[in-house]
Design an enzyme around this catalytic site. Structure first.
Site, short mmCIF file in Angstrom:
data_model
loop_
_atom_site.label_atom_id
_atom_site.label_comp_id
_atom_site.label_asym_id
_atom_site.label_seq_id
_atom_site.Cartn_x
_atom_site.Cartn_y
_atom_site.Cartn_z
N HIS A 154 0.83 -1.20 0.00
CA HIS A 154 0.00 0.00 0.00
C HIS A 154 0.87 1.25 0.00
CE1 HIS A 154 -4.08 1.66 0.56
NE2 HIS A 154 -3.46 2.65 1.15
N ARG A 163 1.64 3.31 -3.21
CA ARG A 163 0.74 4.40 -3.60
C ARG A 163 1.24 5.74 -3.05
NH1 ARG A 163 -4.62 3.34 -4.55
NH2 ARG A 163 -5.38 4.70 -2.89
N HIS A 172 -9.27 8.10 -4.95
CA HIS A 172 -9.71 8.64 -3.67
C HIS A 172 -11.08 9.27 -3.82
CE1 HIS A 172 -5.50 9.02 -1.62
NE2 HIS A 172 -6.01 7.82 -1.55
N TYR A 230 -18.45 10.55 -10.13
CA TYR A 230 -17.75 11.17 -11.25
C TYR A 230 -17.69 10.26 -12.48
CZ TYR A 230 -13.68 8.19 -10.52
OH TYR A 230 -12.85 7.11 -10.42
#
Length: 412
Positions: free
Chosen positions: A328, A331, A366, A376
């Site tokens: 992780h 990222r 995110h 979106y």
């Protein structure tokens, strides 16, 4: 006389008057008339005021009226004497109107999440109250109840929804004040973000070279693990999103605009996510497809199963990165790099960001604080994100050894 002489104790206690009516003697000395009743199978509590302002005769008369409402199938808490009740001004009805008014501007899945959150945490407490009856302490009580189960993000979203309902109501002329307006300082602070371990920038070349030379399992398993780690580095996706990557999710692998279309069911925010692939990332996918009959790009040890959730992190442990680097954390390494890249403005000594922060956040999938924008277009910023991710892949090549392509161990 019994009520009058009742003295406070360490704990609250009741003096029963019959048929659900009682006086609650509180530890601070106050005495409150209340009536316990059941409505539609649910136990509820109705308050009539404080003694001695409300005497025993008045309390019994209020009880009689409440019982009459129950006999007519009405909730006495809603239809109580002196209350200017109007169904179209209750929080539930106005919240429904607010929600229906915005359905065309948000995706169905997002709309369903918002309404289910209201039904679970807000409407049971506020639904039957008139807008003008809901005070800041009442709203805070709803929020605190959510906070008690540790759901701090949900508590803030619930407050946001309540505020949006009131803004809709104010604009519609149904009320004048928003009880959530000044609650910010009363909410429980967010816990400090626990960042996933990651190496320093100067340690990145060593990490990349160690991943490239990974050979701690059987030959074929080492190849798959190394490819998965490299692909995670190149795409900034979460482990759960990468493990279940399937052949059919990749498009235009041999063209100029390769892309990975991750279905919403596998995304944390429950929305489809498009990942533009650098030439290096597309190369890995093509090699893995060519070397396996599995539907999964990174197959596991068992038939028709992907690599396990611990495969990549255990590989980092074997490479000496326990508590120093997580998958992780890749990222975060990518995000830090992108946010630190600056370019000069033409004809000026001023510098500006090379990559817009929205491109970075979109690549990381995110959530946006604005819930409407949260629904979106999955292809938003796809072109600039593609350039950013190709720059990142080239940067990793330079850090590693200057080579353009990622070397994969031959299949065994």
């Amino acid at each position: 006389m019994k009520i009058k002489k009742a003295n406070p104790a360490e704990k609250n206690y009741k003096l029963a008057d019959g048929e659900g009516l009682f006086v609650l003697v509180k530890a601070n000395g106050s005495k409150l008339w209340q009536m316990k009743y059941r409505y539609r199978g649910k136990e509820k509590l109705l308050s009539f005021g404080a003694y001695p302002k409300v005497g025993i005769s008045a309390a019994r008369e209020l009880k009689r009226i409440a019982k009459g409402a129950l006999a007519e199938g009405k909730d006495p808490m809603v239809h109580k004497p002196g209350r200017d009740y109007s169904a179209d001004k209750t929080f539930r009805v106005v919240a429904t109107s607010w929600h229906n008014n915005r359905l065309d501007s948000i995706k169905p899945a997002h709309a369903e999440r918002v309404w289910s959150r209201l039904e679970r945490d807000v409407l049971p407490a506020l639904g039957d109250l008139l807008l003008t009856e809901i005070t800041p302490p009442i709203v805070l009580g709803v929020i605190k109840k959510i906070e008690e189960r540790g759901a701090l993000d949900i508590s803030r979203r619930a407050k946001q929804c309540i505020g949006q309902v009131y803004q809709f109501a104010i604009a519609s002329g149904l009320c004048e004040l928003d009880p959530t307006a000044n609650l910010g300082g009363a909410l429980k602070p967010r816990p400090r973000v626990k960042h996933m371990p990651k190496v320093l920038t100067r340690e990145l070349p060593e990490l990349l070279r160690k991943i490239e030379g990974y050979n701690h399992e059987d030959g074929r398993r080492s190849e798959i693990t190394k490819a998965a780690l490299s692909f995670a580095f190149l795409t900034w996706v979460r482990t759960s999103e990468l493990r279940f990557a399937e052949r059919g999710e990749f498009e235009e692998l041999d063209g100029p605009t390769p892309v990975w279309r991750i279905p919403k069911e596998r995304m944390k925010m429950e929305r489809e996510h498009l990942v533009p692939l650098s030439s290096q990332a597309a190369f890995i996918v093509k090699v893995m497809i060519a070397r396996s009959d599995s539907n999964y790009i990174f197959p596991g040890t068992k038939p028709n199963k992907p690599i396990s959730e611990n495969t990549m992190i255990y590989a980092l442990y074997r490479l000496g990165y326990h508590s120093r680097q997580t998958v992780h954390g890749f990222r975060s390494l990518g995000s830090t790099w992108a946010n630190e890249q600056l370019v000069p403005l033409p004809g000026s000594s001023t510098w500006m960001r090379k990559y817009d922060k929205d491109w970075v956040e979109m690549q990381l999938a995110h959530s946006d604080d604005d819930e409407v924008r949260d629904a979106y277009n999955s292809a938003e910023y796809l072109v600039p994100r593609r350039g950013m991710m190709q720059d990142w892949a080239d940067y990793l090549d330079h850090c590693r050894s200057g080579e353009r392509a990622l070397r994969l161990v031959d299949a065994v």
